[in-house]
Motif scaffolding. Structure first.
Motif, PDB file in Angstrom:
ATOM      1  N   ASN A 143       5.086 -12.412  -5.369  1.00  0.00           N
ATOM      2  CA  ASN A 143       4.643 -13.328  -4.323  1.00  0.00           C
ATOM      3  C   ASN A 143       3.626 -14.289  -4.937  1.00  0.00           C
ATOM      4  O   ASN A 143       3.687 -14.560  -6.155  1.00  0.00           O
ATOM      5  N   ARG A 144       2.731 -14.781  -4.135  1.00  0.00           N
ATOM      6  CA  ARG A 144       1.690 -15.686  -4.645  1.00  0.00           C
ATOM      7  C   ARG A 144       0.306 -15.196  -4.224  1.00  0.00           C
ATOM      8  O   ARG A 144      -0.597 -15.992  -3.975  1.00  0.00           O
ATOM      9  N   PHE A 145       0.153 -13.892  -4.148  1.00  0.00           N
ATOM     10  CA  PHE A 145      -1.143 -13.331  -3.794  1.00  0.00           C
ATOM     11  C   PHE A 145      -2.175 -13.705  -4.852  1.00  0.00           C
ATOM     12  O   PHE A 145      -1.887 -13.726  -6.058  1.00  0.00           O
ATOM     13  N   SER A 146      -3.397 -13.969  -4.408  1.00  0.00           N
ATOM     14  CA  SER A 146      -4.479 -14.347  -5.303  1.00  0.00           C
ATOM     15  C   SER A 146      -5.709 -13.508  -4.980  1.00  0.00           C
ATOM     16  O   SER A 146      -5.622 -12.519  -4.250  1.00  0.00           O
ATOM     17  N   GLY A 147      -6.853 -13.915  -5.511  1.00  0.00           N
ATOM     18  CA  GLY A 147      -8.065 -13.146  -5.278  1.00  0.00           C
ATOM     19  C   GLY A 147      -8.099 -11.908  -6.150  1.00  0.00           C
ATOM     20  O   GLY A 147      -7.413 -11.808  -7.169  1.00  0.00           O
ATOM     21  N   ILE A 148      -8.877 -10.936  -5.737  1.00  0.00           N
ATOM     22  CA  ILE A 148      -9.073  -9.727  -6.530  1.00  0.00           C
ATOM     23  C   ILE A 148      -8.332  -8.539  -5.907  1.00  0.00           C
ATOM     24  O   ILE A 148      -7.854  -8.620  -4.778  1.00  0.00           O
ATOM     25  N   ILE A 149      -8.261  -7.450  -6.662  1.00  0.00           N
ATOM     26  CA  ILE A 149      -7.757  -6.190  -6.105  1.00  0.00           C
ATOM     27  C   ILE A 149      -8.928  -5.531  -5.388  1.00  0.00           C
ATOM     28  O   ILE A 149      -9.902  -5.138  -6.026  1.00  0.00           O
ATOM     29  N   PRO A 150      -8.893  -5.412  -4.069  1.00  0.00           N
ATOM     30  CA  PRO A 150     -10.047  -4.860  -3.351  1.00  0.00           C
ATOM     31  C   PRO A 150     -10.267  -3.390  -3.690  1.00  0.00           C
ATOM     32  O   PRO A 150      -9.302  -2.633  -3.871  1.00  0.00           O
ATOM     33  N   PRO A 151     -11.533  -2.966  -3.802  1.00  0.00           N
ATOM     34  CA  PRO A 151     -11.816  -1.555  -4.084  1.00  0.00           C
ATOM     35  C   PRO A 151     -11.214  -0.605  -3.060  1.00  0.00           C
ATOM     36  O   PRO A 151     -10.986   0.570  -3.360  1.00  0.00           O
ATOM     37  N   SER A 152     -10.928  -1.109  -1.858  1.00  0.00           N
ATOM     38  CA  SER A 152     -10.381  -0.262  -0.799  1.00  0.00           C
ATOM     39  C   SER A 152      -9.026   0.331  -1.149  1.00  0.00           C
ATOM     40  O   SER A 152      -8.592   1.304  -0.518  1.00  0.00           O
ATOM     41  N   VAL A 153      -8.348  -0.237  -2.163  1.00  0.00           N
ATOM     42  CA  VAL A 153      -7.053   0.325  -2.544  1.00  0.00           C
ATOM     43  C   VAL A 153      -7.210   1.766  -3.012  1.00  0.00           C
ATOM     44  O   VAL A 153      -6.279   2.579  -2.917  1.00  0.00           O
ATOM     45  N   GLY A 154      -8.404   2.114  -3.485  1.00  0.00           N
ATOM     46  CA  GLY A 154      -8.657   3.488  -3.902  1.00  0.00           C
ATOM     47  C   GLY A 154      -8.645   4.481  -2.768  1.00  0.00           C
ATOM     48  O   GLY A 154      -8.602   5.703  -2.997  1.00  0.00           O
ATOM     49  N   ASN A 155      -8.698   3.994  -1.525  1.00  0.00           N
ATOM     50  CA  ASN A 155      -8.630   4.889  -0.366  1.00  0.00           C
ATOM     51  C   ASN A 155      -7.263   5.552  -0.231  1.00  0.00           C
ATOM     52  O   ASN A 155      -7.143   6.615   0.387  1.00  0.00           O
ATOM     53  N   LEU A 156      -6.251   4.925  -0.811  1.00  0.00           N
ATOM     54  CA  LEU A 156      -4.879   5.415  -0.642  1.00  0.00           C
ATOM     55  C   LEU A 156      -4.621   6.571  -1.607  1.00  0.00           C
ATOM     56  O   LEU A 156      -3.816   6.478  -2.535  1.00  0.00           O
ATOM     57  N   ASN A 157      -5.289   7.685  -1.372  1.00  0.00           N
ATOM     58  CA  ASN A 157      -5.228   8.807  -2.309  1.00  0.00           C
ATOM     59  C   ASN A 157      -3.918   9.578  -2.251  1.00  0.00           C
ATOM     60  O   ASN A 157      -3.721  10.505  -3.031  1.00  0.00           O
ATOM     61  N   CYS A 158      -3.036   9.209  -1.325  1.00  0.00           N
ATOM     62  CA  CYS A 158      -1.726   9.850  -1.263  1.00  0.00           C
ATOM     63  C   CYS A 158      -0.599   8.888  -1.633  1.00  0.00           C
ATOM     64  O   CYS A 158       0.584   9.224  -1.468  1.00  0.00           O
ATOM     65  N   LEU A 159      -0.965   7.719  -2.142  1.00  0.00           N
ATOM     66  CA  LEU A 159       0.051   6.738  -2.527  1.00  0.00           C
ATOM     67  C   LEU A 159       0.683   7.136  -3.855  1.00  0.00           C
ATOM     68  O   LEU A 159      -0.016   7.518  -4.797  1.00  0.00           O
ATOM     69  N   ARG A 160       2.021   7.039  -3.929  1.00  0.00           N
ATOM     70  CA  ARG A 160       2.750   7.440  -5.131  1.00  0.00           C
ATOM     71  C   ARG A 160       3.112   6.247  -6.016  1.00  0.00           C
ATOM     72  O   ARG A 160       3.110   6.370  -7.240  1.00  0.00           O
ATOM     73  N   TYR A 161       3.435   5.119  -5.407  1.00  0.00           N
ATOM     74  CA  TYR A 161       3.897   3.965  -6.170  1.00  0.00           C
ATOM     75  C   TYR A 161       3.155   2.716  -5.683  1.00  0.00           C
ATOM     76  O   TYR A 161       3.107   2.454  -4.474  1.00  0.00           O
ATOM     77  N   LEU A 162       2.617   1.942  -6.624  1.00  0.00           N
ATOM     78  CA  LEU A 162       1.927   0.699  -6.287  1.00  0.00           C
ATOM     79  C   LEU A 162       2.376  -0.386  -7.251  1.00  0.00           C
ATOM     80  O   LEU A 162       2.238  -0.262  -8.470  1.00  0.00           O
ATOM     81  N   ASN A 163       2.914  -1.473  -6.692  1.00  0.00           N
ATOM     82  CA  ASN A 163       3.412  -2.581  -7.505  1.00  0.00           C
ATOM     83  C   ASN A 163       2.791  -3.888  -7.000  1.00  0.00           C
ATOM     84  O   ASN A 163       3.096  -4.344  -5.893  1.00  0.00           O
ATOM     85  N   LEU A 164       1.906  -4.468  -7.817  1.00  0.00           N
ATOM     86  CA  LEU A 164       1.273  -5.753  -7.490  1.00  0.00           C
ATOM     87  C   LEU A 164       1.624  -6.813  -8.525  1.00  0.00           C
ATOM     88  O   LEU A 164       0.941  -7.838  -8.633  1.00  0.00           O
ATOM     89  N   SER A 165       2.678  -6.605  -9.272  1.00  0.00           N
ATOM     90  CA  SER A 165       3.018  -7.470 -10.399  1.00  0.00           C
ATOM     91  C   SER A 165       3.491  -8.854  -9.948  1.00  0.00           C
ATOM     92  O   SER A 165       3.874  -9.064  -8.795  1.00  0.00           O
ATOM     93  N   HIS A 166       3.448  -9.798 -10.906  1.00  0.00           N
ATOM     94  CA  HIS A 166       3.951 -11.157 -10.713  1.00  0.00           C
ATOM     95  C   HIS A 166       3.317 -11.852  -9.508  1.00  0.00           C
ATOM     96  O   HIS A 166       3.997 -12.333  -8.603  1.00  0.00           O
ATOM     97  N   ASN A 167       1.984 -11.863  -9.532  1.00  0.00           N
ATOM     98  CA  ASN A 167       1.209 -12.650  -8.584  1.00  0.00           C
ATOM     99  C   ASN A 167       0.177 -13.447  -9.386  1.00  0.00           C
ATOM    100  O   ASN A 167       0.343 -13.641 -10.591  1.00  0.00           O
TER     101      ASN A 167
END
Length: 329
Positions: A143-167
């Motif tokens: 996509n065209r997401f910008s800005g930073i990776i918010p620290p809140s992403v660390g709250n997702l302690n049960c997340l198995r897959y995270l893909n933020l590529s190509h932004n």
């Protein structure tokens, strides 16, 4: 409805389907913005909107206290979304923070056992035919997401897959990622991330796939049993990175040279302005005394030799010989 030629916008009347568990309208030509009104669907587990023509931002005010309370799969990849990453969702995706939110007493749930869902997992397109309570994934790539990776992403302690590529995400990789203890795949490639890879990421013991290539990262790659399994392709395109498995070694600082430099600094610090003033003063007094004694003794020639060296003495001898020759003549 995946993989058709559907056009137009998503009808908002879908919000009336309170028992809806999955929406997959990927691989179509749907336009419009992200369907925030779906937040209130209490049973929704799957939301796949990948490969459409959706756009806009995720920064929309909402009165929903617990958006998408049971959502396990969010895939909006290959669209045209812009702006910051959805920090509000990272803070409130209950099913990705506590898997107990997904547990159901209905063991005969036919929907969870008969789905056919195509997702990109660990860099490969895979067909998912069953949805376990513990399966969770977020794909916001391409996509065209910008800005930073918010620290809140660390709250997702049960997340198995995270893909933020190509932004166009910038800034540092947040250290809070180490809180995602069940993470199996992390793809942050092709962004504008800088700084170092947090050492805490080395403690992600379930991490089987890592891709941070094509960024501006630097420093030493964290060393751990888990990180040693990743190849060069995980880090390519970061000229500032060093250490195993890359062939570029990190520069080591010689402890002896550091100690020697510290000693020199201490010597210089101790050699303060008082010593300098005393040295100049003593030299000035001695110089004046010597000069006075030479002039008082009537031997300025010695002063000249002292100041100008041998050249002065030779010139004086030549002048004396010329005076003698003139007298004889």
């Amino acid at each position: 409805m995946n993989g058709n030629r559907l056009e137009g916008m998503i009808p908002q009347t879908i919000v009336n389907c309170h028992d809806l568990q999955g929406i997959d309208i990927g691989e179509n030509k749907i336009r419009g913005v992200f369907p925030f009104w779906m937040e209130t669907l209490p049973q929704l587990r799957i939301l796949v909107l990948r490969s459409n023509k959706l756009g806009g931002t995720f920064l929309v005010y909402s009165n929903t206290n617990k958006p998408f309370p049971k959502l396990q799969v969010l895939d909006v990849s290959q669209n045209a979304f812009v702006g910051s990453l959805p920090d509000r969702y990272f803070k409130n995706f209950r099913a990705m923070i506590d898997v107990k939110e997904n547990q159901t007493n209905d063991g005969a749930n036919s929907f969870l056992k008969t789905i056919e869902l195509k997702l990109t997992l660990k860099g490969l397109d895979q067909l998912l035919q069953r949805l376990l309570d513990t399966f969770t994934t977020i794909d916001l790539s391409s996509n065209r997401f910008s800005g930073i990776i918010p620290p809140s992403v660390g709250n997702l302690n049960c997340l198995r897959y995270l893909n933020l590529s190509h932004n166009t995400i910038r800034g540092h990789i947040p250290p809070s990622l180490e809180g995602m203890s069940l993470l199996e795949s992390l793809d942050l490639s092709s962004n504008r991330l800088d700084g170092e890879i947090p050492d805490g990421c080395a403690r992600l013991t379930f991490l089987a796939k890592l891709n941070v290539s094509m960024n501006n990262l630097k420093g030493q790659i964290p060393q751990s049993t888990q990180f040693s399994t990743f190849g060069n392709e995980s880090y390519v395109g970061n000229v500032g990175l060093c250490g195993f498995p890359l062939t570029k070694h990190c520069e080591r600082i010689d402890e002896k040279s550091i100690l020697s430099q510290d000693d020199d600094d201490e010597f210089i610090d101790g050699f303060g302005w008082q010593c300098v003033v005393m040295g100049y003063g003593t030299g000035f007094v001695v110089g004046i005394g010597i000069g006075y004694m030479i002039i008082r003794s009537g031997r300025p020639r010695l002063l000249g030799e002292f100041i100008f060296g041998i050249g002065y003495n030779n010139r004086m001898k030549r002048r004396n010989r010329e005076k003698t020759r003139l007298r004889r003549g």
